[in-house]
Design an enzyme around this catalytic site. Structure first.
Site, mmCIF file in Angstrom:
data_model
loop_
_atom_site.group_PDB
_atom_site.id
_atom_site.type_symbol
_atom_site.label_atom_id
_atom_site.label_comp_id
_atom_site.label_asym_id
_atom_site.label_seq_id
_atom_site.Cartn_x
_atom_site.Cartn_y
_atom_site.Cartn_z
ATOM 1 N N LYS A 126 0.849 -1.204 0.048
ATOM 2 C CA LYS A 126 -0.057 -0.079 -0.059
ATOM 3 C C LYS A 126 0.825 1.264 -0.027
ATOM 4 O O LYS A 126 2.012 1.246 0.525
ATOM 5 C CB LYS A 126 -0.807 -0.117 1.423
ATOM 6 C CG LYS A 126 -1.990 -0.924 1.175
ATOM 7 C CD LYS A 126 -2.804 -0.853 2.460
ATOM 8 C CE LYS A 126 -3.843 -1.876 2.887
ATOM 9 N NZ LYS A 126 -4.806 -1.840 2.104
ATOM 10 N N ARG B 239 -9.970 -11.764 2.874
ATOM 11 C CA ARG B 239 -10.860 -12.835 2.490
ATOM 12 C C ARG B 239 -10.228 -14.234 2.396
ATOM 13 O O ARG B 239 -11.076 -15.245 2.922
ATOM 14 C CB ARG B 239 -11.351 -12.333 1.133
ATOM 15 C CG ARG B 239 -10.202 -12.651 -0.129
ATOM 16 C CD ARG B 239 -10.853 -12.025 -1.423
ATOM 17 N NE ARG B 239 -11.028 -10.213 -1.272
ATOM 18 C CZ ARG B 239 -11.356 -9.484 -2.160
ATOM 19 N NH1 ARG B 239 -11.693 -10.191 -3.226
ATOM 20 N NH2 ARG B 239 -11.173 -7.967 -1.600
HETATM 21 N N1 BES Z 1 -7.718 -3.822 4.796
HETATM 22 C C1 BES Z 1 -8.011 -3.551 3.448
HETATM 23 C C2 BES Z 1 -9.620 -2.818 3.266
HETATM 24 C C3 BES Z 1 -9.486 -1.484 4.010
HETATM 25 C C4 BES Z 1 -9.210 -0.267 3.361
HETATM 26 C C5 BES Z 1 -10.068 -1.403 5.334
HETATM 27 C C6 BES Z 1 -9.545 0.948 3.872
HETATM 28 C C7 BES Z 1 -10.256 -0.224 5.915
HETATM 29 C C8 BES Z 1 -9.909 1.017 5.097
HETATM 30 C C9 BES Z 1 -8.175 -4.712 2.680
HETATM 31 O O1 BES Z 1 -7.408 -5.704 3.029
HETATM 32 C C10 BES Z 1 -7.601 -4.207 1.265
HETATM 33 O O2 BES Z 1 -6.474 -3.955 1.086
HETATM 34 N N2 BES Z 1 -8.503 -4.512 0.154
HETATM 35 C C11 BES Z 1 -8.089 -4.058 -1.176
HETATM 36 C C12 BES Z 1 -8.680 -5.441 -2.104
HETATM 37 C C13 BES Z 1 -8.350 -5.017 -3.549
HETATM 38 C C14 BES Z 1 -6.641 -5.296 -3.406
HETATM 39 C C15 BES Z 1 -9.078 -6.242 -4.438
HETATM 40 C C16 BES Z 1 -8.691 -2.899 -1.292
HETATM 41 O O3 BES Z 1 -10.088 -2.613 -0.945
HETATM 42 O O4 BES Z 1 -8.244 -1.940 -2.006
HETATM 43 MN MN MN Z 2 -5.238 -5.420 2.357
#
Ligand code: BES
Ligand code: MN
Ligand code: ZN
Length: 489
Positions: free
Chosen positions: A269, A343
């Site tokens: 990230k 997931r």
């Molecule tokens: N933990 C994050 C989701 C999240 C984002 C929670 C902002 C709280 C605040 C999750 O693990 C994630 O990174 N999801 C990705 C999925 C994508 C790579 C398909 C996302 O939402 O960008």
């Molecule tokens: Mn994530």
């Protein structure tokens, strides 16, 4: 906080601060202020209220010195606007007192109606409104000051009311427990210490708490959870807390995403998105909060919390895009983006819980997708289930607790987005419908158990306070979960 009932009226109260509800509109406002001035003296409130433009509107409060015949030190006028719902007014009063009480240690509250529901609401509002996270502040002066509250105008028969106080406090304490876990920094709150916190609280409440270490998780075959853990220097944990009353009416399993830190893994990230990622264990905090509240309230439902906990890091052994792992369920999963780790963890935990615990109902809480926040904004959680009655019961419970959910479709048409050319499934869909395809992925691992998925990515953690939620960890979902369990037959 000590919360007690008193037959006394507000003018007799010697508390540091006395809270009174004031409605808006010329006559309601005028009548309320006149009633107060009858005690504090003519001209002691009205000029000030008009100077400060206090009109009894919803978001307004006015703190004034209690003068004249009033015995308290301060009066807090709490605007309630046109609100007529006694429970909502009670919440407001509790929250308002907790918010303004700084040096004040004792409060008295005049509820417009003293009923079990309003007494529960004001108690819950007081204890959750009094929350401040000061664990890491050397100067604790921001710590909550309020230590006691008296609810005025109590009737003779207080039986239902004292238990309502206990309920409100127990729910709020469980909410605050969840907030503490979410607010704890990720260097101190790891899968290991999360497991310890769960063990400690379980002991306090006389609950059984089983912890799976890495070797045990390997033995169980939770390979997706293990894949996510590979890049971390810290072992994963599965945490299983059990509350089992004598003759339970139902068995409900809550499953929680417990990512104590989500760096994104190799699909790392950017810094600004990573800064709040200690909140990625909020689902597990909510899950634990619910089982502990159920135990405190001695609900007639068997409640389990099962949490899958790990970090998502970039160590040399980290899992990669392109890797394929065999889930506990048996399906093989192709990893596309290592940042879609939640997931994977949940998939194995859901299968484990469905097979081993055979619940009537399984509900997961997870900060699962940014896409959910894109869809619903930061304050609302997504609710997914194929069971209409369950969805509507849950939304009702949420309405009562003032938590915002929205039902989203488990749209089977999008299922094909999870097809992999090389494995049984890939773990993400395309660009669109990201919250839905995440839910569809989870569904593959639920073994036909009645199941509901709650994506709390938005409201679990807030940059600034909003309505009933404080900034930082909010404990979102605990109150609704408990309210739902109370209504289960
Ligand atoms: N933990 C994050 C989701 C999240 C984002 C929670 C902002 C709280 C605040 C999750 O693990 C994630 O990174 N999801 C990705 C999925 C994508 C790579 C398909 C996302 O939402 O960008
Ligand atoms: Mn994530
Ligand atoms: Zn995550």
């Amino acid at each position: 906080m000590r919360i007690s009932l008193s037959k006394g009226t507000w003018d007799e109260s010697t508390a540091d601060i006395v809270a009174i509800a004031v409605g808006s509109g010329k006559t309601r406002l005028g009548r309320a202020l006149s009633r107060i001035e009858a005690v504090t003296g003519k001209g002691s409130i009205k000029p000030l209220a008009s100077d400060e433009r206090f009109e009894g509107k919803r978001s307004q409060t006015l703190k004034v010195a209690a003068v004249g015949k009033a015995k308290a030190r301060w009066l807090l006028l709490v605007g309630i606007g046109e609100e007529k719902d006694a429970e909502k007014i009670a919440w407001k009063l509790g929250r308002a007192v907790a918010a303004v009480a700084r040096a004040q240690k004792s409060a008295a509250i005049e509820l417009p109606e003293v009923t079990p529901e309003s007494v529960r609401a004001v108690s819950q509002g007081l204890v959750s409104g009094n929350y401040h996270y000061t664990e890491y502040k050397t100067d604790k002066s921001e710590s909550p000051a309020l230590t006691s509250a008296v609810l005025l105008d109590a009737p003779k028969d207080t039986r239902g009311l004292t238990s309502a106080i206990r309920t409100g406090k127990a729910v709020a304490e469980s909410v605050n427990f969840a907030r503490d876990l979410v607010n704890a920094p990720p260097n101190d709150l790891t899968p290991l210490t999360l497991a310890r916190a769960a063990t400690r609280e379980s002991k306090k409440l006389g609950l059984s708490c089983r912890i799976f270490n890495k070797a045990r998780i390997e033995k169980e075959g939770m390979n997706l959870l293990l894949a996510v853990n590979k890049g971390s220097a810290i072992e994963p944990r599965v945490i299983h807390v059990i509350y089992k009353p004598a003759r339970p009416k139902k068995k409900v399993v809550f499953v929680g995403k417990g990512l104590t830190f989500d760096s994104g893994g190799l699909c790392i990230k950017p810094g600004p998105s990573m800064i709040t990622m200690k909140c990625d264990m909020a689902g597990s905090a909510t899950t634990l909060g619910i089982v502990f509240a159920a135990a405190r309230l001695k609900l007639p439902i068997e409640v389990h919390a099962v949490v899958g906990s790990t970090e998502n890091m970039t160590g040399a052994k980290a899992y990669r895009p392109g890797d394929i792992y065999k889930s506990l369920e048996g399906k093989t999963v192709e990893v596309i983006n290592t940042d879609a780790e939640g997931r994977l963890v949940l998939a194995d935990v859901l299968t484990w819980a469905a097979r081993k615990l055979k619940p009537d109902l399984m509900i997961d809480h997870a900060t699962l997708t940014g896409a959910c926040m894109v869809a619903l904004g930061p304050y609302r959680a997504a609710l997914y289930t194929d069971d209409d009655a369950l969805a509507s019961a849950y939304l009702d419970a949420a309405g009562t607790e003032g938590e915002a959910f929205w039902r989203m479709p488990l749209d089977s048409e999008l299922r094909s987005m999870l097809k992999s050319p090389i494995a049984d499934l890939k773990h993400i869909g395309g660009r669109y419908g990201g919250s839905i395809t995440a839910a569809l992925f989870l569904k593959e691992f639920t073994e036909e158990t009645t199941w509901m998925h709650l994506d709390i990515a938005g409201p679990a953690f807030l940059e600034r306070a909003h309505r009933r939620m404080p900034k930082g960890g909010t404990g979102f979902g605990v109150a609704t979960g408990v309210r739902f369990l109370e209504g289960l037959q």
